[in-house]
Design an enzyme around this catalytic site. Sequence first.
Site, PDB file in Angstrom:
ATOM      1  CG  ASP A   1      -1.944  -1.120   1.183  1.00  0.00           C
ATOM      2  OD1 ASP A   1      -1.719  -2.105   0.466  1.00  0.00           O
ATOM      3  OD2 ASP A   1      -2.945  -1.039   1.892  1.00  0.00           O
TER       4      ASP A   1
ATOM      5  CD  GLU B   1      -0.889  -6.639   8.432  1.00  0.00           C
ATOM      6  OE1 GLU B   1      -1.259  -6.165   7.339  1.00  0.00           O
ATOM      7  OE2 GLU B   1      -1.242  -6.150   9.530  1.00  0.00           O
TER       8      GLU B   1
END
Length: 414
Positions: free
Chosen positions: A156, A380
């Site tokens: 992102d 993550e």
Amino acid sequence: MTDFDAEARAILVGNDRGGYTVPTKGLYPYQWNWDSAFAAMGFAAFDADRGWRELESLMAAQWPNGMVPHIIFHEVDLGYFPGPDVWGTGREPATTGITQPPIAASAVARLFAADADKARLAALYPKLLAWHRWFVEYRLDRGAVCITHPWEAGRDNAPDWDGAMASVDTSGVGEYIRRDTAHVNPEMRPQKADYDRYLAILYFGRDCGWDEVEIADNGPFRVADPSMTFILLRACRDLAVLGAELGEDTEEIEGWIAVLEAGAETLWNPEAGHYDSRDVRTGQFAGSLSCASYLCWYAGLVDDRMLPKLQSVLARVRYAVPSYDPDGPEFNALRYWRGPVWGIVNYLISTGLAEAGHMTEAARIRDDTRALIEVHGFYEYFDPLEGRPAGGAAFTWTAAIWLIWAGQADIGAN
């Protein structure tokens, strides 16, 4: 002694919402495209039927033009922004209007190797073919795959996008309330200026009805991306093998492979000496040595120009592979894609290296990933310098790559 295999399986089962898997509770409450592909691979290690259903639910949301969206909003969750009302795609179930890295065909290849169900493969094959055709029709620039929003790359807020993002007009974005920073330390997430630009790009797509031609011609952001190019190239190779298994004519796919191989070369930055993102609007390279640069081997390219760069980076970090050059001006060990280690990208890089015969580097990356998970858990992402865990916990794709790769004794097992 912790049974990491059992814990990984429990995470996949715990994040199962009945036919689709969420990445983690709270932070990501929906079905994400490439997350689902990794989840399917993880399920294939102990429940092949559940792995097939994961991909079947993903491909069921395919648009008529072949695009497979990056998020499928199966249920309303007010804790997530931007939700389906912001995207305005008019789909049922609601989806976003952009895509994500096309890992799915490679996931199907792994599933088929574990469970040779030709009927299920035959049902998915034309959908995968249509998705790849959509990329070729709408998203190529000189043969390299373009993204029209940073979220499409899955990376992102990578420094790769900074130059192209700087020109995005945010004057019409208005006020909004982010939800991600309520779940995770804001220092680990993209900054507000980034989010303003994300929304401006989103609003352009929504306002033109997600018209790919209009977005290509006049959209505020279009960048040729190594990660998308390399992942699609690998996916096409895998899809050609699957097509041959079904007795299909794969000439079209072979043509795509040739185009993508040529396109990959347009991403080689001769001045920097590595694969790099390229702003289609300006023609300028980003000058970003990122984890995407090392996916060339995963794509099946016979090209070792990246090997010295990788070896240099491995020598400068405790845990491989940082998502951005640790000596780069934008490096941040904990802020999302601006430095942290991501297990799923490590899996792809290591897989390619092993296939190319670079076993030392492949094993180093696998061993580092395993150590991070064993010490800190299934997070993550992680700090490449100190190993600190970051982002969401009990994360689906980290559990998945443990089962298929990081937890395996043999580096050749991937």
